[in-house]
Design a protein around this motif. Structure first.
Motif, PDB file in Angstrom:
ATOM      1  N   ALA A 143      12.349   3.937  -5.302  1.00  0.00           N
ATOM      2  CA  ALA A 143      10.954   4.381  -5.259  1.00  0.00           C
ATOM      3  C   ALA A 143      10.004   3.304  -4.755  1.00  0.00           C
ATOM      4  CB  ALA A 143      10.506   4.851  -6.641  1.00  0.00           C
ATOM      5  N   VAL A 144      10.335   2.020  -5.000  1.00  0.00           N
ATOM      6  CA  VAL A 144       9.478   0.920  -4.553  1.00  0.00           C
ATOM      7  C   VAL A 144      10.168   0.108  -3.463  1.00  0.00           C
ATOM      8  CG1 VAL A 144       8.293  -1.190  -5.234  1.00  0.00           C
ATOM      9  CG2 VAL A 144       8.272   0.800  -6.752  1.00  0.00           C
ATOM     10  N   GLY A 145      11.367  -0.407  -3.755  1.00  0.00           N
ATOM     11  CA  GLY A 145      12.098  -1.158  -2.755  1.00  0.00           C
ATOM     12  C   GLY A 145      13.201  -1.996  -3.359  1.00  0.00           C
TER      13      GLY A 145
ATOM     14  N   THR B  55      10.407   5.909   4.648  1.00  0.00           N
ATOM     15  CA  THR B  55       9.327   6.896   4.656  1.00  0.00           C
ATOM     16  C   THR B  55       9.029   7.425   6.050  1.00  0.00           C
ATOM     17  OG1 THR B  55       7.743   5.067   4.764  1.00  0.00           O
ATOM     18  CG2 THR B  55       8.236   5.973   2.578  1.00  0.00           C
TER      19      THR B  55
ATOM     20  N   SER C  70      13.219   2.341  -9.446  1.00  0.00           N
ATOM     21  CA  SER C  70      11.986   1.938  -8.775  1.00  0.00           C
ATOM     22  C   SER C  70      12.240   0.709  -7.919  1.00  0.00           C
ATOM     23  CB  SER C  70      10.886   1.669  -9.804  1.00  0.00           C
ATOM     24  OG  SER C  70      10.578   2.847 -10.521  1.00  0.00           O
ATOM     25  N   THR C  71      12.652  -0.402  -8.558  1.00  0.00           N
ATOM     26  CA  THR C  71      12.949  -1.639  -7.827  1.00  0.00           C
ATOM     27  C   THR C  71      14.387  -2.045  -8.097  1.00  0.00           C
ATOM     28  OG1 THR C  71      10.646  -2.370  -8.028  1.00  0.00           O
ATOM     29  CG2 THR C  71      12.284  -4.028  -7.450  1.00  0.00           C
TER      30      THR C  71
ATOM     31  N   ASP D  22      12.117  -1.191   1.878  1.00  0.00           N
ATOM     32  CA  ASP D  22      11.026  -0.531   1.174  1.00  0.00           C
ATOM     33  C   ASP D  22      11.517   0.776   0.570  1.00  0.00           C
ATOM     34  OD1 ASP D  22       9.202  -2.527   1.810  1.00  0.00           O
ATOM     35  OD2 ASP D  22       8.769  -1.625   3.772  1.00  0.00           O
ATOM     36  N   ARG D  23      10.621   1.604   0.154  1.00  0.00           N
ATOM     37  CA  ARG D  23      10.948   2.884  -0.452  1.00  0.00           C
ATOM     38  C   ARG D  23      11.806   3.732   0.492  1.00  0.00           C
ATOM     39  NH1 ARG D  23       6.469   7.376  -2.448  1.00  0.00           N
ATOM     40  NH2 ARG D  23       7.960   8.959  -3.124  1.00  0.00           N
TER      41      ARG D  23
ATOM     42  N   ARG E  98       8.021   5.755 -12.412  1.00  0.00           N
ATOM     43  CA  ARG E  98       8.751   5.454 -11.178  1.00  0.00           C
ATOM     44  C   ARG E  98       8.381   4.076 -10.622  1.00  0.00           C
ATOM     45  NH1 ARG E  98      11.371   9.541  -8.584  1.00  0.00           N
ATOM     46  NH2 ARG E  98      11.046   8.569  -6.545  1.00  0.00           N
ATOM     47  N   GLN E  99       7.231   3.537 -11.023  1.00  0.00           N
ATOM     48  CA  GLN E  99       6.813   2.233 -10.543  1.00  0.00           C
ATOM     49  C   GLN E  99       7.320   1.096 -11.433  1.00  0.00           C
ATOM     50  OE1 GLN E  99       5.091   1.970  -7.595  1.00  0.00           O
ATOM     51  NE2 GLN E  99       5.397   4.180  -7.465  1.00  0.00           N
TER      52      GLN E  99
END
Length: 256
Positions: free
Chosen positions: A205-207, A245, A109-110, A228-229, A90-91
């Motif tokens: 997941a990251v942004g 979040t 992810s990104t 962001d996420r 996911r990253q």
């Protein structure tokens, strides 16, 4: 092994490639699985899922899921259900440039890059279903017109029926009503399927980075700042929002 320029592989079932696909074409009635990357203007089309390590400058269509383990760069991705970029981590997964179109879900992810052009994501779209619905509406209009003509004919025959065709006209009218009613039920079922696309979502997941254009159902948001996420989706009122979040929705586009 590998699929190289000029090669075309067609199978009614699955296709499994142990290496890379470089400027090749794959068509499968089932799933396509490529252990390596897909590059060089390749084109992949599967009735089921497509799974690859990475993709660059290619076209991929899947009937169910497109799963890309690492990165998709300047691709045309089209799935009737989901697109997952970063299936292995996911990253790690990045979706940069090109167009990604999915009916229900894009998970990455990104998303985007400040060193590339705009990345376009289209959600809540099922072209095959929309074409089917448009054809059905046209058929319903034709069936209703036929039913109306027969009804008018019956009224005329009740006044004068020199050829004795009233009963046959009534039978034809009853059949026309049944056909029309069946199509109305089919329309109701299709409308429920189209309504389900309102639950489509983009999960990051990251942004995000760089320029991103997001279209969900009939709303479009041009993202020119980083997020962001979080999740991009329609809220209960039909507006396009981003929920991070902290759980607080941010309005991106409003339904007119």
């Amino acid at each position: 092994g590998e699929v190289v320029q000029g090669m075309k592989v067609v199978a009614s079932g699955d296709i499994v490639v142990d290496g890379m696909v470089d400027s090749g074409m794959l068509e499968a009635g089932g799933n396509i699985q490529v252990a390596g990357g897909v590059i060089g203007r390749s084109a992949l089309r599967a009735g089921g899922s497509v799974t690859v390590r990475f993709a660059e400058g290619v076209k991929i269509h899947a009937g169910t899921v497109i799963a890309i383990k690492d990165m998709a760069l300047e691709c045309e991705l089209d799935s009737l259900n989901q697109i997952i970029v970063g299936a292995g981590s996911r990253q790690k997964g990045r979706l940069i440039g090109g167009v990604a179109t999915a009916t229900m879900l894009v998970r990455v992810s990104t998303l985007g890059s400040d060193k590339a052009g705009a990345t376009k994501v289209v959600l809540g779209v099922n072209r095959a279903l929309e074409e089917q619905y448009a054809a059905l509406l046209k058929r319903i209009d034709e069936e209703k017109a036929q039913e109306t003509r027969l009804e008018q004919l019956i009224k005329q025959l009740k006044v004068a029926d020199p050829k004795g065709i009233l009963e046959r006209a009534r039978a034809s009218w009853q059949q026309a009503v049944l056909v029309w009613g069946k199509s109305l039920k089919e329309r109701e079922a299709l409308e429920k399927e189209l309504e389900a696309t309102r639950a489509a979502r983009l999960e990051v997941a990251v942004g995000t980075a760089g320029a991103v254009e997001l279209s969900l159902c009939k709303l479009t948001a041009r993202l020119r700042r980083e997020f962001d996420r979080g999740v991009f989706a329609l809220d209960a009122g039909g507006d396009l929002v981003f929920t991070g979040t902290d759980g607080t929705p941010q309005l991106l586009a409003r339904l007119a």
